[in-house]
Design a protein around this motif. Structure first.
Motif, PDB file in Angstrom:
ATOM      1  N   TYR A 216      39.617  39.007  27.704  1.00  0.00           N
ATOM      2  CA  TYR A 216      40.686  38.581  26.991  1.00  0.00           C
ATOM      3  C   TYR A 216      40.239  38.856  25.383  1.00  0.00           C
ATOM      4  O   TYR A 216      39.249  38.446  25.161  1.00  0.00           O
TER       5      TYR A 216
ATOM      6  N   GLU B 105      40.910  40.810  34.153  1.00  0.00           N
ATOM      7  CA  GLU B 105      41.461  40.429  32.954  1.00  0.00           C
ATOM      8  C   GLU B 105      42.380  39.425  33.163  1.00  0.00           C
ATOM      9  O   GLU B 105      42.932  39.030  34.192  1.00  0.00           O
TER      10      GLU B 105
ATOM     11  N   ASP C  74      47.942  32.235  27.489  1.00  0.00           N
ATOM     12  CA  ASP C  74      48.328  32.853  26.354  1.00  0.00           C
ATOM     13  C   ASP C  74      48.974  31.532  25.278  1.00  0.00           C
ATOM     14  O   ASP C  74      48.773  31.770  24.204  1.00  0.00           O
TER      15      ASP C  74
END
Lengths: 162, 163
Positions: A22, A131, A138
């Motif tokens: 990330y 990932e 987020d």
């Protein structure tokens, strides 16, 4: 005297095998994205060196701490590292506008990041070492960007008052 | 001396029931002859759960210096988190072998103490053995686990790690 806080511009998560899971740059710095990839890449070596120095009693490195502090000097940015027990590494890059130590504040951000990461990891639909695409993760990172920015503008205001 | 607080009794019990149901469902799906497949499935389940549990539980703990530190953490905090008690005994050859003894294993507690179901007892340990490999692998330690039930409800897990 108000301590000038610096805004976080980039957050990255590195897997235990040392590849990036990330990397997110704040919108105002988006052109420097490639540059941050490079910085993070260099930072990994520094982290590995710090966490593998077992019991050499280096001054200033408490081996038992997850927080690793500033990693290496750079003109424009300050780069902070954090390594978990599970060998996952977090990197936070901030603007380099003051030489004041911000360890406690950055440590708080890392703790938030660690909590968000642990929550995301427990999602059974997440495959470890892949990932990170979780929207909730987020949002936690966005909160970190916002938190560091809002402190910056608050203290600018106080600075003007004085 | 600090007592281990009994926390989350409801979720503990729910987990035990869920575990029993998972077992019985897998045995039904694969059939009674395919014990090997049932055990592999349970170990795989346990492994992923172990990774996640380790991520959570090791979050606020200082960094482990050696494999022994990690094993001790597994026997104390991790085991307490999963089963509300610590491992009763840990043996090691100080190199790559560790044996965890639990004299009152929570997942065996509800089975009869007689040797009636002795042959089925490994099935009850498969999930936990996966838990151990998963938890250790998340710490960067590769391991192989074998297990046995000498007498209900005691059990032990033999862990061989790759140094």
């Amino acid at each position: 005297v108000a301590i000038l806080k610096m805004a976080v511009v980039c957050v990255s998560v590195i897997s235990k095998e040392n590849f990036p899971l990330y990397l997110r740059t704040v919108s105002t710095y988006i052109e420097n994205d490639m540059g941050f990839h490079h910085i993070v890449h260099t930072a990994i070596d520094v982290i590995e060196e710090k966490i593998s120095s077992v019991g050499t009693g280096r001054a200033g490195t408490d081996f038992r701490e997850h927080y690793l502090g500033p990693l290496y000097p750079s003109e424009q940015y300050k780069i902070y590292g954090y390594a978990t027990n599970t060998r996952t590494k977090f990197i936070i890059i901030t603007e380099n506008t003051t030489s004041q130590s911000r360890d406690t504040e950055i440590n708080q951000f890392f703790k938030k990041l660690h909590q968000a990461y642990a929550d995301m990891f427990c999602n059974p639909f997440y495959t470890p070492d892949t990932e990170i695409t979780s929207k909730r993760f987020d949002r936690s990172v966005t909160d970190i960007f916002k938190d560091s920015e809002s402190k910056l503008s608050k203290n600018e205001h106080h600075g003007n008052k004085n | 001396m600090s007592e281990v607080k009994v926390q989350g009794e409801v979720s503990q019990t729910l987990f035990e029931y869920l575990h029993m149901e998972i077992l019985s469902h897998l045995i039904e799906s694969y059939g009674n002859e395919k014990k090997g497949e049932v055990i592999s499935a349970l170990e795989a389940l346990g492994s992923r759960v172990g990774e996640s549990m380790m991520e959570r539980v090791s979050k606020d703990v200082p960094r482990f210096r050696t494999e022994l530190d990690a094993m001790i953490f597994l026997c104390k905090q991790f085991w307490t988190h999963m089963f509300n008690k610590q491992v009763d005994h840990l043996k090691t050859n100080n190199q790559d072998m560790f044996v965890l003894y639990d004299n009152n294993f929570r997942l065996l507690m509800h089975l009869s103490e007689s040797s009636q179901h002795q042959d089925k007892s490994p099935l009850f340990l498969a999930f936990t053995s996966g838990l151990i490999t998963g938890a250790l692998s998340n710490l960067g330690i590769k391991s192989r686990v074998t297990y046995e039930v000498p007498k209900m409800p005691q059990c032990f897990f033999q862990i061989k790690i790759n140094l």
